[in-house]
Design a protein around this motif. Structure first.
Motif, PDB file in Angstrom:
ATOM      1  N   LEU A  53       0.829  -1.207   0.000  1.00 41.31           N
ATOM      2  CA  LEU A  53       0.000   0.000   0.000  1.00 41.31           C
ATOM      3  C   LEU A  53       0.864   1.258   0.000  1.00 41.31           C
ATOM      4  O   LEU A  53       0.670   2.156   0.818  1.00 41.31           O
ATOM      5  N   PRO A  54       1.811   1.371  -0.949  1.00 41.31           N
ATOM      6  CA  PRO A  54       2.729   2.504  -0.891  1.00 41.31           C
ATOM      7  C   PRO A  54       2.142   3.837  -1.358  1.00 41.31           C
ATOM      8  O   PRO A  54       2.628   4.894  -0.968  1.00 41.31           O
ATOM      9  N   THR A  55       1.104   3.798  -2.184  1.00 41.41           N
ATOM     10  CA  THR A  55       0.562   5.043  -2.722  1.00 41.41           C
ATOM     11  C   THR A  55      -0.960   5.058  -2.569  1.00 41.41           C
ATOM     12  O   THR A  55      -1.583   4.038  -2.272  1.00 41.41           O
ATOM     13  N   GLU A  56      -1.531   6.207  -2.827  1.00 41.90           N
ATOM     14  CA  GLU A  56      -2.981   6.341  -2.773  1.00 41.90           C
ATOM     15  C   GLU A  56      -3.664   5.453  -3.810  1.00 41.90           C
ATOM     16  O   GLU A  56      -4.782   4.990  -3.596  1.00 41.90           O
ATOM     17  N   THR A  57      -2.999   5.173  -4.918  1.00 43.33           N
ATOM     18  CA  THR A  57      -3.569   4.297  -5.947  1.00 43.33           C
ATOM     19  C   THR A  57      -3.790   2.898  -5.390  1.00 43.33           C
ATOM     20  O   THR A  57      -4.851   2.295  -5.591  1.00 43.33           O
ATOM     21  N   GLU A  58      -2.794   2.362  -4.663  1.00 45.46           N
ATOM     22  CA  GLU A  58      -2.934   1.039  -4.067  1.00 45.46           C
ATOM     23  C   GLU A  58      -3.973   1.040  -2.946  1.00 45.46           C
ATOM     24  O   GLU A  58      -4.725   0.091  -2.792  1.00 45.46           O
ATOM     25  N   ILE A  59      -4.006   2.129  -2.174  1.00 50.20           N
ATOM     26  CA  ILE A  59      -5.017   2.258  -1.116  1.00 50.20           C
ATOM     27  C   ILE A  59      -6.400   2.253  -1.753  1.00 50.20           C
ATOM     28  O   ILE A  59      -7.312   1.567  -1.282  1.00 50.20           O
ATOM     29  N   ASN A  60      -6.567   2.995  -2.831  1.00 56.17           N
ATOM     30  CA  ASN A  60      -7.839   3.051  -3.544  1.00 56.17           C
ATOM     31  C   ASN A  60      -8.241   1.665  -4.041  1.00 56.17           C
ATOM     32  O   ASN A  60      -9.391   1.254  -3.901  1.00 56.17           O
ATOM     33  N   GLY A  61      -7.293   0.919  -4.603  1.00 55.25           N
ATOM     34  CA  GLY A  61      -7.565  -0.448  -5.057  1.00 55.25           C
ATOM     35  C   GLY A  61      -7.980  -1.348  -3.908  1.00 55.25           C
ATOM     36  O   GLY A  61      -8.905  -2.157  -4.037  1.00 55.25           O
ATOM     37  N   TRP A  62      -7.297  -1.209  -2.769  1.00 60.50           N
ATOM     38  CA  TRP A  62      -7.636  -2.007  -1.590  1.00 60.50           C
ATOM     39  C   TRP A  62      -9.054  -1.668  -1.119  1.00 60.50           C
ATOM     40  O   TRP A  62      -9.837  -2.553  -0.788  1.00 60.50           O
ATOM     41  N   LEU A  63      -9.391  -0.378  -1.110  1.00 54.52           N
ATOM     42  CA  LEU A  63     -10.723   0.036  -0.672  1.00 54.52           C
ATOM     43  C   LEU A  63     -11.805  -0.545  -1.570  1.00 54.52           C
ATOM     44  O   LEU A  63     -12.843  -1.005  -1.084  1.00 54.52           O
ATOM     45  N   TYR A  64     -11.575  -0.532  -2.881  1.00 56.44           N
ATOM     46  CA  TYR A  64     -12.554  -1.116  -3.792  1.00 56.44           C
ATOM     47  C   TYR A  64     -12.684  -2.619  -3.569  1.00 56.44           C
ATOM     48  O   TYR A  64     -13.777  -3.176  -3.662  1.00 56.44           O
ATOM     49  N   ALA A  65     -11.592  -3.280  -3.242  1.00 54.77           N
ATOM     50  CA  ALA A  65     -11.631  -4.730  -3.001  1.00 54.77           C
ATOM     51  C   ALA A  65     -12.392  -5.060  -1.717  1.00 54.77           C
ATOM     52  O   ALA A  65     -13.155  -6.024  -1.682  1.00 54.77           O
ATOM     53  N   VAL A  66     -12.188  -4.274  -0.667  1.00 56.94           N
ATOM     54  CA  VAL A  66     -12.833  -4.593   0.607  1.00 56.94           C
ATOM     55  C   VAL A  66     -14.256  -4.068   0.709  1.00 56.94           C
ATOM     56  O   VAL A  66     -15.026  -4.551   1.528  1.00 56.94           O
ATOM     57  N   GLN A  67     -14.625  -3.120  -0.124  1.00 55.02           N
ATOM     58  CA  GLN A  67     -15.970  -2.550   0.020  1.00 55.02           C
ATOM     59  C   GLN A  67     -17.050  -3.593  -0.220  1.00 55.02           C
ATOM     60  O   GLN A  67     -18.135  -3.504   0.350  1.00 55.02           O
ATOM     61  N   ALA A  68     -16.771  -4.616  -1.017  1.00 55.01           N
ATOM     62  CA  ALA A  68     -17.747  -5.677  -1.248  1.00 55.01           C
ATOM     63  C   ALA A  68     -18.000  -6.467   0.036  1.00 55.01           C
ATOM     64  O   ALA A  68     -19.054  -7.073   0.199  1.00 55.01           O
ATOM     65  N   LYS A  69     -17.034  -6.455   0.956  1.00 51.81           N
ATOM     66  CA  LYS A  69     -17.169  -7.195   2.207  1.00 51.81           C
ATOM     67  C   LYS A  69     -17.746  -6.333   3.327  1.00 51.81           C
ATOM     68  O   LYS A  69     -17.948  -6.813   4.430  1.00 51.81           O
ATOM     69  N   ILE A  70     -17.992  -5.064   3.032  1.00 49.40           N
ATOM     70  CA  ILE A  70     -18.537  -4.147   4.034  1.00 49.40           C
ATOM     71  C   ILE A  70     -19.954  -3.800   3.596  1.00 49.40           C
ATOM     72  O   ILE A  70     -20.155  -3.005   2.680  1.00 49.40           O
TER      73      ILE A  70
END
Length: 166
Positions: free
Chosen positions: A9-26
């Motif tokens: 998670l070095p940049t906001e781009t990776e954070i954004n990707g992580w958020l999109y991946a986990v939002q399905a589980k929230i």
């Protein structure tokens, strides 16, 4: 990778990707149309800080086999900053954290970690037996040595085979 810790998670781009991946589980995420993109810098800082603190505590748990009360207080503080409420959605009670997006995400992570503590799972935390690996895992069986049998064990077997061949 190859004995070096790699930040996924070095940049906001990776954070954004992580958020999109986990939002399905929230469950509440899509129902309440949370917009996290304007808050990416704050989200990144809060998640990286929390990740580093949790890693320090988790490594301590692996070494000392005890859960420090400081970890519990640390996690509870996040839930106090973004407490939860509940809504009835499709006949199911859905937990909804209150507060800004960074605090909500930290509260969800804190709740998951506290659930692991309450269920006794965090006490089964182990370090991968591969000295080059930095991963920790929860050993459900009590016999596991590797973080991933598919990856680690296969690599060890190949390395042993190559060594025997020479």
């Amino acid at each position: 990778r190859r004995g070096q810790r790699l930040d996924l998670l070095p940049t906001e781009t990776e954070i954004n990707g992580w958020l999109y991946a986990v939002q399905a589980k929230i469950p509440f995420w899509t129902d309440f149309h949370l917009d996290f993109e304007p808050q990416l810098p704050a989200i990144k800082n809060s998640l990286i800080s929390m990740r580093n603190e949790l890693r320090m505590h988790f490594e301590s748990i692996v070494e000392q086999h005890t859960i420090p009360t400081s970890l519990i207080h640390y996690l509870e503080a996040f839930i106090e900053q973004a407490p939860f409420t509940y809504k009835l959605k499709k006949g199911q009670l859905t937990m909804i954290p209150l507060g800004d997006v960074p605090a909500m995400l930290q509260a969800i992570i804190a709740l998951d970690a506290l659930t692991l503590i309450a269920n006794g799972q965090l006490q089964r935390l182990k370090r991968c037996a591969n000295s080059d690996c930095v991963l920790l895992f929860i050993d459900e069986s009590g016999r596991r040595k590797w973080c991933s049998m598919k990856i680690r064990n296969k690599r060890k077997k190949v390395a042993k085979f190559q060594h025997r061949k020479t």
